[in-house]
Design a protein around this motif. Structure first.
Motif, PDB file in Angstrom:
ATOM      1  N   ARG A   1      -2.901   7.281  -7.834  1.00  0.00           N
ATOM      2  CA  ARG A   1      -4.217   6.737  -8.177  1.00  0.00           C
ATOM      3  C   ARG A   1      -5.180   6.848  -7.000  1.00  0.00           C
ATOM      4  O   ARG A   1      -6.326   7.284  -7.130  1.00  0.00           O
ATOM      5  CB  ARG A   1      -4.100   5.269  -8.629  1.00  0.00           C
ATOM      6  CG  ARG A   1      -5.454   4.631  -8.923  1.00  0.00           C
ATOM      7  CD  ARG A   1      -5.328   3.155  -9.239  1.00  0.00           C
ATOM      8  NE  ARG A   1      -4.596   2.400  -8.241  1.00  0.00           N
ATOM      9  CZ  ARG A   1      -5.056   2.066  -7.035  1.00  0.00           C
ATOM     10  NH1 ARG A   1      -6.268   2.418  -6.657  1.00  0.00           N
ATOM     11  NH2 ARG A   1      -4.308   1.371  -6.194  1.00  0.00           N
ATOM     12  N   GLU A   2      -4.712   6.443  -5.834  1.00  0.00           N
ATOM     13  CA  GLU A   2      -5.558   6.490  -4.640  1.00  0.00           C
ATOM     14  C   GLU A   2      -5.950   7.924  -4.291  1.00  0.00           C
ATOM     15  O   GLU A   2      -7.076   8.182  -3.869  1.00  0.00           O
ATOM     16  CB  GLU A   2      -4.848   5.826  -3.459  1.00  0.00           C
ATOM     17  CG  GLU A   2      -4.784   4.320  -3.554  1.00  0.00           C
ATOM     18  CD  GLU A   2      -6.116   3.656  -3.234  1.00  0.00           C
ATOM     19  OE1 GLU A   2      -6.972   4.273  -2.572  1.00  0.00           O
ATOM     20  OE2 GLU A   2      -6.303   2.497  -3.646  1.00  0.00           O
ATOM     21  N   THR A   3      -5.034   8.865  -4.473  1.00  0.00           N
ATOM     22  CA  THR A   3      -5.336  10.268  -4.189  1.00  0.00           C
ATOM     23  C   THR A   3      -6.424  10.771  -5.133  1.00  0.00           C
ATOM     24  O   THR A   3      -7.355  11.464  -4.703  1.00  0.00           O
ATOM     25  CB  THR A   3      -4.073  11.132  -4.306  1.00  0.00           C
ATOM     26  OG1 THR A   3      -3.120  10.673  -3.331  1.00  0.00           O
ATOM     27  CG2 THR A   3      -4.372  12.605  -4.051  1.00  0.00           C
TER      28      THR A   3
ATOM     29  N   THR B   1       0.647   4.062  -7.228  1.00  0.00           N
ATOM     30  CA  THR B   1      -0.410   3.670  -6.289  1.00  0.00           C
ATOM     31  C   THR B   1      -0.915   4.882  -5.514  1.00  0.00           C
ATOM     32  O   THR B   1      -2.115   5.118  -5.412  1.00  0.00           O
ATOM     33  CB  THR B   1       0.088   2.587  -5.312  1.00  0.00           C
ATOM     34  OG1 THR B   1       0.519   1.450  -6.054  1.00  0.00           O
ATOM     35  CG2 THR B   1      -0.982   2.193  -4.317  1.00  0.00           C
TER      36      THR B   1
ATOM     37  N   ALA C   1       0.859  -1.182   0.000  1.00  0.00           N
ATOM     38  CA  ALA C   1       0.000   0.000   0.000  1.00  0.00           C
ATOM     39  C   ALA C   1       0.896   1.233   0.000  1.00  0.00           C
ATOM     40  O   ALA C   1       2.072   1.158   0.366  1.00  0.00           O
ATOM     41  CB  ALA C   1      -0.914   0.008   1.220  1.00  0.00           C
TER      42      ALA C   1
ATOM     43  N   ASP D   1      -1.105  -0.584 -11.206  1.00  0.00           N
ATOM     44  CA  ASP D   1      -0.049   0.285 -10.669  1.00  0.00           C
ATOM     45  C   ASP D   1       1.346  -0.229 -11.040  1.00  0.00           C
ATOM     46  O   ASP D   1       2.342   0.453 -10.788  1.00  0.00           O
ATOM     47  CB  ASP D   1      -0.168   0.395  -9.142  1.00  0.00           C
ATOM     48  CG  ASP D   1      -1.488   0.987  -8.698  1.00  0.00           C
ATOM     49  OD1 ASP D   1      -2.055   1.814  -9.439  1.00  0.00           O
ATOM     50  OD2 ASP D   1      -1.960   0.605  -7.603  1.00  0.00           O
TER      51      ASP D   1
ATOM     52  N   GLY E   1      -4.447   7.379   0.301  1.00  0.00           N
ATOM     53  CA  GLY E   1      -3.649   6.244  -0.155  1.00  0.00           C
ATOM     54  C   GLY E   1      -4.399   4.952   0.029  1.00  0.00           C
ATOM     55  O   GLY E   1      -5.533   4.931   0.502  1.00  0.00           O
ATOM     56  N   GLY E   2      -3.753   3.864  -0.352  1.00  0.00           N
ATOM     57  CA  GLY E   2      -4.396   2.571  -0.222  1.00  0.00           C
ATOM     58  C   GLY E   2      -3.595   1.472  -0.883  1.00  0.00           C
ATOM     59  O   GLY E   2      -2.426   1.652  -1.217  1.00  0.00           O
TER      60      GLY E   2
ATOM     61  N   GLU F   1      -8.728   8.891  -6.569  1.00  0.00           N
ATOM     62  CA  GLU F   1      -9.970   8.222  -6.171  1.00  0.00           C
ATOM     63  C   GLU F   1     -10.584   8.844  -4.922  1.00  0.00           C
ATOM     64  O   GLU F   1     -11.800   8.994  -4.820  1.00  0.00           O
ATOM     65  CB  GLU F   1      -9.713   6.735  -5.916  1.00  0.00           C
ATOM     66  CG  GLU F   1      -9.435   5.929  -7.160  1.00  0.00           C
ATOM     67  CD  GLU F   1      -9.100   4.473  -6.852  1.00  0.00           C
ATOM     68  OE1 GLU F   1      -9.226   4.049  -5.679  1.00  0.00           O
ATOM     69  OE2 GLU F   1      -8.701   3.771  -7.795  1.00  0.00           O
ATOM     70  N   GLU F   2      -9.747   9.209  -3.963  1.00  0.00           N
ATOM     71  CA  GLU F   2     -10.252   9.667  -2.666  1.00  0.00           C
ATOM     72  C   GLU F   2     -10.592  11.149  -2.615  1.00  0.00           C
ATOM     73  O   GLU F   2     -11.549  11.534  -1.944  1.00  0.00           O
ATOM     74  CB  GLU F   2      -9.243   9.331  -1.571  1.00  0.00           C
ATOM     75  CG  GLU F   2      -9.106   7.833  -1.355  1.00  0.00           C
ATOM     76  CD  GLU F   2      -8.053   7.473  -0.322  1.00  0.00           C
ATOM     77  OE1 GLU F   2      -7.588   8.366   0.410  1.00  0.00           O
ATOM     78  OE2 GLU F   2      -7.704   6.285  -0.256  1.00  0.00           O
TER      79      GLU F   2
END
Length: 89
Positions: free
Chosen positions: A63-65, A60, A4, A53, A46-47, A67-68
Motif C-alpha cells: 500500500r505504501e509503495t 502495508t 511499519a 492492512d 514504506g510507512g 502511495e509513494e
C-alpha cells in the motif's frame, strides 16, 4: 508501538550506458524536506500500518509503495519477508 513496513523493490532495466544489457536495480525514494521525521533522507518505500492492512506487513509495504511511487500491487511479486525488527527513532 505502531508497526511499519518497507518494500525493497528490485527491478530489471536495460540502460544505454550498459549497452542495452539488463541489470538489476533497487528503487529508493527521498523523503520530503518538510517532514518532521528524517527529512530529506533516502529510504525504501514504506510507512505505518493502517487498519485496512489487517495487521499484514506485506500489505502495508504494498500500500505504501503504491502511495509513494504509484506502483500497483499487481505489478509487485513479493519474493520473501524478512523477520521483523524494532527500530528506535
Amino acid at each position: 508501538r505502531p508497526r511499519a513496513s518497507v518494500l525493497v523493490p528490485l527491478f530489471e532495466h536495460a540502460g544505454e550506458e550498459d549497452g542495452g544489457k539488463m541489470r538489476t536495480h533497487v528503487l529508493l525514494t527521498k523523503r520530503p524536506e518538510n517532514l518532521k521525521s528524517h527529512p530529506g533522507q533516502v529510504c525504501f518505500p514504506g510507512g505505518r500500518q493502517e487498519a485496512g492492512d489487517m495487521g499484514d506487513d506485506v500489505l502495508t509495504a504494498l500500500r505504501e509503495t503504491k502511495e509513494e511511487v504509484g506502483v500497483e500491487h499487481g505489478r509487485i511479486d513479493p519474493i520473501c519477508k524478512w523477520n521483523s525488527i524494532e527500530s528506535v527513532n
